[in-house]
Design a protein around this motif. Structure first.
Motif, PDB file in Angstrom:
ATOM      1  N   VAL A   1      -4.011   2.025   0.257  1.00  0.00           N
ATOM      2  CA  VAL A   1      -3.324   3.074   1.007  1.00  0.00           C
ATOM      3  C   VAL A   1      -3.378   2.767   2.500  1.00  0.00           C
ATOM      4  CG1 VAL A   1      -3.847   4.841  -0.725  1.00  0.00           C
ATOM      5  CG2 VAL A   1      -5.365   4.558   1.229  1.00  0.00           C
TER       6      VAL A   1
ATOM      7  N   PRO B   1       0.822  -1.214   0.000  1.00  0.00           N
ATOM      8  CA  PRO B   1       0.000   0.000   0.000  1.00  0.00           C
ATOM      9  C   PRO B   1       0.855   1.263   0.000  1.00  0.00           C
ATOM     10  CG  PRO B   1      -0.705  -1.553   1.708  1.00  0.00           C
ATOM     11  CD  PRO B   1       0.614  -2.040   1.188  1.00  0.00           C
ATOM     12  N   TYR B   2       0.298   2.335  -0.561  1.00  0.00           N
ATOM     13  CA  TYR B   2       0.924   3.647  -0.413  1.00  0.00           C
ATOM     14  C   TYR B   2       0.823   4.065   1.051  1.00  0.00           C
ATOM     15  CZ  TYR B   2       1.110   4.493  -5.474  1.00  0.00           C
ATOM     16  OH  TYR B   2       1.391   4.435  -6.813  1.00  0.00           O
ATOM     17  N   ARG B   3       1.951   4.463   1.618  1.00  0.00           N
ATOM     18  CA  ARG B   3       1.975   4.943   3.003  1.00  0.00           C
ATOM     19  C   ARG B   3       1.914   6.467   2.983  1.00  0.00           C
ATOM     20  NH1 ARG B   3       6.985   0.979   4.266  1.00  0.00           N
ATOM     21  NH2 ARG B   3       7.742   2.248   2.542  1.00  0.00           N
ATOM     22  N   ILE B   4       0.881   7.014   3.593  1.00  0.00           N
ATOM     23  CA  ILE B   4       0.572   8.436   3.444  1.00  0.00           C
ATOM     24  C   ILE B   4       0.515   9.119   4.802  1.00  0.00           C
ATOM     25  CG2 ILE B   4      -1.127  10.103   2.606  1.00  0.00           C
ATOM     26  CD1 ILE B   4      -2.006   8.030   0.565  1.00  0.00           C
TER      27      ILE B   4
ATOM     28  N   LEU C   1      -8.710  11.279   0.146  1.00  0.00           N
ATOM     29  CA  LEU C   1      -8.119  10.000   0.535  1.00  0.00           C
ATOM     30  C   LEU C   1      -9.075   8.850   0.258  1.00  0.00           C
ATOM     31  CD1 LEU C   1      -6.468  11.076   3.894  1.00  0.00           C
ATOM     32  CD2 LEU C   1      -5.268  10.462   1.791  1.00  0.00           C
TER      33      LEU C   1
ATOM     34  N   ALA D   1      -8.280   5.808  -2.152  1.00  0.00           N
ATOM     35  CA  ALA D   1      -8.357   4.434  -1.657  1.00  0.00           C
ATOM     36  C   ALA D   1      -9.328   3.577  -2.446  1.00  0.00           C
ATOM     37  CB  ALA D   1      -8.763   4.446  -0.183  1.00  0.00           C
TER      38      ALA D   1
END
Length: 280
Positions: free
Chosen positions: A38, A9-12, A29, A33
């Motif tokens: 994410v 996942p993208y870490r935000i 977001l 998602a």
């Protein structure tokens, strides 16, 4: 033949300041998602009241632990606005931009609003948001406080000027576009006037430059836009071309001596009605 590497996942990192303006990132977001995996960390930063108001007696009535508890409860309520997105919360005491930059380590993106609390905090586009977009080692997605009323991520406009940071923005943007199944438009403006001896030659050179860049991403559909412009206005081009997100480098060729964001990126952050991805 090796199997494809598993994607993570993208870490935000998502800084909030308690204002409705900063919370415009939450619907974005959820949209992101819906198209990609994410993980989110919600961050609330604060400075001791005595540091903000220069009144040490305030600490007797509202101490650091009380503030942390209040802000932690605030962040926990905002987790409920993230529709099924894995998330964690963190409260930090310190100067906001420094805390955000520190916490961005290990993240893929910092996502924050173009404007937040006006006073007495430090959350203005000319201060914290602009500083993070200028100096963050991680790509920064800036969400306009009054976003355009559409919920899609189908077209990414990348502004290019031959600079290293702009080409990095293309690299980050192309990967994101691939994960979102979005199209990419490569855009370059050839300025008029001084320094441009033959506009037709300059236009051809710009087109060749963009075509060569596109060849580096054979699996990603890309179109090319080259214009002769007196003023490079990416926000206007994004509206004209129906872009849902603009990507550009924080340090372009227009102001190479400046240690802050180049004017094209700065103008885009102030004027764009869609999210702006800034890459150093």
């Amino acid at each position: 033949m090796k199997p494809p590497a598993p994607t993570r996942p993208y870490r935000i990192l998502v800084p909030l300041d308690g204002s409705a303006q900063s919370e415009v990132v939450l619907p974005f977001l959820n949209l992101l998602a819906s198209k990609a995996d994410v993980e989110v960390e919600l961050l609330r930063c604060f400075e001791p009241p005595s540091a903000v108001y220069a009144m040490s007696e305030l600490d007797e009535h509202l101490n650091e632990s009380q503030l942390q508890a209040l802000m932690l409860r605030y962040l926990q309520t905002k987790q409920g606005a993230l529709k099924g997105i894995p998330s964690q919360v963190r409260v930090a005491c310190g100067e906001p931009s420094s805390e955000i930059l520190d916490r961005s380590e290990g993240k893929d993106f910092v996502v924050l609003a173009s404007r937040g609390r006006r006073a007495p905090g430090r959350w203005r586009i000319g201060s914290v948001t602009m500083r993070i977009a200028s100096f963050s080692p991680k790509p920064v997605l800036v969400i306009p406080s009054a976003p355009v009323g559409r919920s899609r991520l189908e077209t990414l406009l990348v502004g290019l000027d031959g600079s290293v940071s702009a080409e990095r923005a293309l690299s980050v943007g192309a990967k994101l576009a691939k994960d979102l199944s979005a199209g990419v438009i490569l855009f370059q403006a050839v300025p008029k006037g001084l320094g441009v001896a033959d506009p037709e030659v300059a236009l051809r050179e710009a087109r060749v430059y963009l075509e060569n860049l596109a060849k580096g991403y054979p699996e990603q559909p890309m179109s090319i836009e080259v214009r002769t412009d007196g003023k490079i206005d990416l926000a206007e081009r994004a509206e004209e071309l129906g872009a849902d997100l603009v990507a550009l480098g924080s340090h372009g060729l227009r102001d190479p001596a400046r240690r802050v964001m180049g004017s094209t990126a700065e103008d885009a952050l102030h004027q764009a009605r869609c999210p702006v991805l800034v890459v150093r």
